[in-house]
Design a protein around this motif. Structure first.
Motif, PDB file in Angstrom:
ATOM      1  N   PRO A  92      -9.070  -2.988  -6.555  1.00  0.00           N
ATOM      2  CA  PRO A  92      -7.689  -2.544  -6.296  1.00  0.00           C
ATOM      3  C   PRO A  92      -7.618  -1.726  -5.008  1.00  0.00           C
ATOM      4  O   PRO A  92      -8.602  -1.102  -4.591  1.00  0.00           O
ATOM      5  N   THR A  93      -6.455  -1.722  -4.403  1.00  0.00           N
ATOM      6  CA  THR A  93      -6.306  -1.038  -3.113  1.00  0.00           C
ATOM      7  C   THR A  93      -6.593   0.458  -3.196  1.00  0.00           C
ATOM      8  O   THR A  93      -6.975   1.067  -2.201  1.00  0.00           O
ATOM      9  N   ALA A  94      -6.449   1.047  -4.383  1.00  0.00           N
ATOM     10  CA  ALA A  94      -6.706   2.478  -4.532  1.00  0.00           C
ATOM     11  C   ALA A  94      -8.165   2.820  -4.265  1.00  0.00           C
ATOM     12  O   ALA A  94      -8.494   3.958  -3.916  1.00  0.00           O
ATOM     13  N   PHE A  95      -9.053   1.829  -4.392  1.00  0.00           N
ATOM     14  CA  PHE A  95     -10.477   2.066  -4.193  1.00  0.00           C
ATOM     15  C   PHE A  95     -10.927   1.771  -2.768  1.00  0.00           C
ATOM     16  O   PHE A  95     -12.094   1.998  -2.427  1.00  0.00           O
ATOM     17  N   TYR A 140     -11.343  -4.315   4.718  1.00  0.00           N
ATOM     18  CA  TYR A 140     -10.460  -3.154   4.595  1.00  0.00           C
ATOM     19  C   TYR A 140      -9.300  -3.246   5.579  1.00  0.00           C
ATOM     20  O   TYR A 140      -8.138  -3.033   5.223  1.00  0.00           O
ATOM     21  N   ASN A 174      -5.238  -3.971   4.708  1.00  0.00           N
ATOM     22  CA  ASN A 174      -4.252  -2.972   5.080  1.00  0.00           C
ATOM     23  C   ASN A 174      -3.283  -3.466   6.142  1.00  0.00           C
ATOM     24  O   ASN A 174      -2.368  -2.749   6.532  1.00  0.00           O
ATOM     25  N   LEU A 180       0.822  -1.193   0.000  1.00  0.00           N
ATOM     26  CA  LEU A 180       0.000   0.000   0.000  1.00  0.00           C
ATOM     27  C   LEU A 180       0.859   1.247   0.000  1.00  0.00           C
ATOM     28  O   LEU A 180       2.029   1.225   0.357  1.00  0.00           O
ATOM     29  N   ARG A 181       0.223   2.372  -0.383  1.00  0.00           N
ATOM     30  CA  ARG A 181       0.905   3.647  -0.293  1.00  0.00           C
ATOM     31  C   ARG A 181       1.152   3.998   1.165  1.00  0.00           C
ATOM     32  O   ARG A 181       0.381   3.644   2.041  1.00  0.00           O
TER      33      ARG A 181
END
Length: 258
Positions: free
Chosen positions: A172-175, A119, A123, A38-39
């Motif tokens: 995708p993790t961005a969502f 979620y 993460n 993740l970012r």
């Protein structure tokens, strides 16, 4: 003796159902190890990692005392979450009747909690940050199944939890951040159908005063921790305030109406 034995059998049935649902959920959720990294930065939304960690027991850098307090409170909320809906499950199983309960409420509840749990798992957050969501989700799943069974109805909204689980697991993790915001909104308004149904029937709709009281107290505690430990995050405050209001209404309904 007969009633004692019957009660014990009902509780065993409830425990077995919860354990089965937990195992099924664990099998459906992908492991954090199998996901891309993740970012390091997170948007300033309800999904903000620092805010969630503070509320659910995660460590806030450089604040050891706040971390200890938050961790204790997180596990305390988890312990309370384990028992919030169990009185309603036991009563529904004993009476074999779910008249007055809203399928929409339990579908929305379960959908929101599934997104929350997935979620946090994706993460890589610690167990204390989402175990209460998992417990509430399992109890909501049991009540959704019981309500649909005893009312002999399965409206389309009952499929929403499956769609929510698929979206949270596969997107995708961005969502995930925006999806977390959607889950917060869903859980904030999930009780509206039940409150409305109770008003229309002038009944508590099978809602337990104990469950309503525990939920009201839990959301009041979350507002306090948000104000003191999460810098008054406005999105979290709005979410918990809405849940506090709706659970308070359910509590009054459960105490006033038979």
């Amino acid at each position: 003796p007969h009633s004692s034995t019957a009660g014990w059998l009902r509780w065993r049935c409830c425990v077995y159902m919860l354990a089965t649902l937990l195992a099924a959920s664990a099998a459906l959720v992908p492991s954090a190890r199998s996901l891309p990294p993740l970012r390091t930065s997170a948007p300033a939304t309800v999904s903000n990692r620092a805010s969630v960690h503070t509320l659910r027991g995660g460590a806030a850098a450089g604040e050891a005392s706040a971390s200890v307090l938050a961790s204790a409170l997180g596990w305390g909320l988890t312990a309370g979450a384990m028992a919030i809906y169990t009185p309603m499950i036991a009563t529904t199983l004993a009476k074999k009747n779910a008249d007055g309960m809203s399928v929409s409420t339990w579908s929305l509840n379960l959908s929101g909690f599934l997104i929350f749990v997935v979620y946090h798992i994706r993460n890589g957050y610690s167990l204390s940050t989402f175990l209460d969501f998992a417990a509430l989700g399992l109890q909501s799943a049991v009540l959704l199944a019981l309500t649909a069974r005893y009312q002999r109805a399965l409206p389309p909204i009952a499929l929403l939890p499956a769609a929510s689980l698929a979206a949270a697991s596969l997107l995708p993790t961005a969502f995930l951040g925006p999806l977390q915001g959607v889950a917060a909104f869903i859980t904030s308004v999930a009780l509206v159908p039940q409150v409305w149904r109770n008003f229309a029937a002038r009944s508590r709709g099978g809602w337990s005063p104990i469950s309503a009281a525990l939920s009201t107290g839990g959301n009041a505690a979350r507002i306090f921790t948000t104000l003191t430990l999460a810098e008054g995050n406005p999105i979290l405050l709005a979410q918990f305030a809405a849940c506090l209001l709706l659970n308070g209404v359910l509590l009054v309904q459960a105490l006033v109406w038979d």
